[in-house]
Scaffold this motif. Structure first.
Motif, short mmCIF file in Angstrom:
data_model
loop_
_atom_site.label_atom_id
_atom_site.label_comp_id
_atom_site.label_asym_id
_atom_site.label_seq_id
_atom_site.Cartn_x
_atom_site.Cartn_y
_atom_site.Cartn_z
N LEU A 167 0.83 -1.21 0.00
CA LEU A 167 0.00 0.00 0.00
C LEU A 167 0.86 1.25 0.00
CD1 LEU A 167 -2.85 -0.99 2.49
CD2 LEU A 167 -3.08 -0.54 0.03
N ALA A 196 -1.25 -5.54 -3.81
CA ALA A 196 -1.73 -5.37 -2.44
C ALA A 196 -3.04 -6.11 -2.23
CB ALA A 196 -1.90 -3.88 -2.12
N ALA A 203 -6.98 -4.14 0.98
CA ALA A 203 -6.42 -3.13 0.07
C ALA A 203 -7.48 -2.51 -0.82
CB ALA A 203 -5.33 -3.76 -0.79
#
Length: 631
Positions: A167, A196, A203
């Motif tokens: 992230l 992610a 995410a």
């Protein structure tokens, strides 16, 4: 005339500081991650461990479970598969079963997690440098590196640190996409976002800043942005499919396992009496706690959020950074009320960048005021706050890397009894109610072999040795009370800063001799849904002698019955089966039932018999034998 450091020199200093920061962070994490490469250290590793072992034995396309997407265990699987194919290690050593890893497998998995965490610190630096220069990048990366909960998640085999690191990388690439554009940053931003998502579904809110950055490029570049955007989406989709084969091969797997997770979360939220409206406040209190940033850095992060939202030429770039935390808290609060602090870990890079911006702004304003004292105080305040976080994270690493004296005692016991695994199948009793694994050694083995020798372990703190030794003699040993003082006749296990920690212990191993009035307690822990079987031989079973009760007839004189208590396990109804010698199953009639505990008792019988206890779905089991006498 103001002297400025030449740009190449500043870059060299920045690079040198960054390398030192990453090296120290990696060293501390490796130090904490290396010990105890086995399944009993971190309970939450079991899901990725099972997936990795299953991939090594059955192939990549058939994970054991899909509670987490595939990227969390893919790099470890690749490394272990390569080690197996090149002959560096035998496959049976890396994955002894389809659900477990060997010591080399656990160490590889945890080292890979450490590598992910260090990569995340690099991404945080790049994000901070892009937003405010090298000083902001270095301070933000250093702050993330000393957050205790970030360090804790960096040493166990879970996807949370993979998610957090990716992230941070996606946020950096998103800012570059908004500023520069082009196919490179479209693919980089959306690709890191897809990775992610392939680490953990948390995410998903990253789609908001990615979409905002893409819209900015469309306004600036027009149709020229459509092609790289399409390529980025295609690349991200391919990555998700390759890393998560069940999406195509077993489409029902994700809804099935995610429904179990949602049910578990709802149960925990109900027991905690939590509300979805409480979740934003829970996020703030968690991030301001000592496990994360502490109050000082949390207040700076709030100030940084105010700076990010104020009108300025770069408000759009900072808006991209703020968009994810706000969307994450809103989405999390709408989906569940489960107050789990570890689920706020993905916010750490963003909070660190905001706090670092406010801290540097404070220091710069103090410097520009021309008041040397004020500038010094501001610098010292930032340094002290950073040092305090570093101190807490170092203490955490020390706790993880240095064993307790009880854990050392466990190793001493294994050596005395024949080496690693020697405790399996033996009855070991400790009079000291330790919170470590020494409590309940009777269940180190899945089956207690009736032929294995029994030993009595007397374990106590050194200052309390005399009383504990006498108590053990009186209750569990036939001979008279020992005349013991200052660990006479026992092994001393002392605490030392780098060798062990905790109180000095005295450890003595004696032959098992059943007393007239002795106690027996078995603690069994359900692992992975597999049954726990305990075989208890009647001729050596330590009895708990009970008094008679009302309604006992003369025919019940010297009759026996078993009383069993089990603790309920999460998400699984308990199954208990008692089988006597000869295969006869004993009925266990309920006595007391609570939310956490079930107690039942068998009917009376005229003689004790070997008993086999089969247990599934319960975390603890205690057993006592009642001898009924007429009163």
């Amino acid at each position: 005339m103001k002297m400025e450091t030449p740009r190449p020199a500043r870059r060299r200093w920045t690079l040198a500081v960054l390398i030192v920061l990453l090296a120290i962070s990696a060293a501390v994490r490796l130090w904490a991650a290396w010990p105890n490469p086995g399944p009993k250290r971190f309970w939450d590793e079991r899901y990725l461990v099972a997936n990795t072992a299953r991939a090594l034995t059955d192939g990549w396309t058939s994970p054991q479970n899909v509670y987490y997407p595939g990227l969390g265990h893919f790099p470890t699987f690749v490394l272990l598969e390569a080690a197996s194919r090149t002959g560096i290690a035998e496959r049976d050593e890396l994955a002894p079963t389809r659900r477990e890893l060997g010591a080399a497998g656990y160490r590889t998995a945890r080292v890979v997690t450490v590598a992910w965490s260090v990569l995340g610190l690099l991404f945080v630096f790049l994000l901070g440098r892009e937003l405010g220069g090298p000083a902001l990048g270095l301070l933000a990366a250093g702050l993330v590196g000393v957050v205790p909960w970030h360090l804790r998640q960096s040493i166990l085999y879970k996807p949370d640190i993979v998610l957090t690191s990716l992230l941070a990388g996606a946020a950096w690439a998103t800012v570059k996409l908004a500023r520069v554009g082009g196919a490179r940053w479209f693919v980089g931003a959306w690709g890191l976002g897809a990775l992610a998502l392939s680490a953990k579904l948390n995410a998903a809110p990253m789609v908001l800043p990615l979409a905002l950055a893409s819209l900015r490029r469309w306004r600036l570049d027009g149709r020229a942005a459509l092609r790289p955007f399409a390529v980025a989406l295609a690349a991200g989709g391919v990555a998700i499919l390759l890393l998560n084969p069940p999406v195509l091969l077993d489409p029902g797997a994700y809804p099935r396992d995610l429904a179990k997770t949602a049910q578990h979360y709802e149960g925990r939220a109900e027991r905690a009496e939590a509300s979805r409206l409480d979740m934003p406040l829970h996020a703030l209190t968690s991030l301001a706690s000592e496990d994360f940033f502490g109050l000082f850095w949390a207040l700076l992060a709030a100030a940084g959020l105010g700076l990010a939202l104020r009108p300025s030429p770069r408000r759009g770039d900072w808006g991209l950074v703020v968009a994810f935390p706000l969307a994450y808290v809103a989405l999390y609060s709408s989906l569940t009320a489960y107050p789990s602090p570890h689920n706020w870990l993905p916010l750490v890079p963003f909070v660190a960048v905001l706090a670092s911006r406010a801290g540097l702004e404070l220091a710069r304003r103090a410097w520009r005021s021309g008041n040397a004292t004020l500038a010094t105080v501001a610098a010292l305040l930032l340094a002290a706050a950073l040092g305090e976080r570093a101190h807490d994270s170092t203490r955490l690493a020390h706790r993880e890397a240095v064993p307790t004296t009880a854990q050392v005692a466990e190793r001493v016991l294994e050596e005395r009894l024949g080496g690693p695994g020697a405790l399996d199948g033996r009855v070991v009793v400790s009079e000291l109610p330790l919170h470590d694994r020494l409590r309940g050694f009777a269940t180190q083995g899945r089956t207690l072999d009736p032929r294995s020798p029994r030993v009595l372990v007397v374990l106590a703190e050194r200052d309390d040795w005399t009383r504990s030794a006498r108590l053990a003699d009186a209750r569990l040993w036939r001979r008279g009370a020992a005349d013991a003082s200052d660990c006479d006749g026992a092994t001393v296990i002392d605490g030392a800063w780098w060798r062990s920690r905790g109180p000095d212990l005295c450890l003595e191993v004696r032959p098992w001799e059943r007393g007239a009035e002795s106690a027996w307690r078995v603690l069994a822990e359900e692992l992975g849904g597999q049954p726990v079987t305990l075989v208890l031989p009647a001729n050596e079973l330590a009895e708990w002698v009970g008094g008679g009760s009302a309604g006992t007839s003369s025919g019940d004189s010297d009759a026996f019955s078993y009383e069993v208590a089990i603790g309920r396990s999460e998400g699984m109804p308990p199954v208990l089966q008692l089988v006597a010698a000869g295969g006869q199953e004993l009925d266990c009639e309920p006595l007391r039932t609570t939310r956490r505990r079930i107690v039942c008792r068998t009917r009376r019988q005229q003689a004790l018999t070997d008993l086999e206890v089969r247990l599934v779905g319960a975390r603890h089991l205690s057993l006592r034998v009642l001898r009924w006498t007429r009163q």
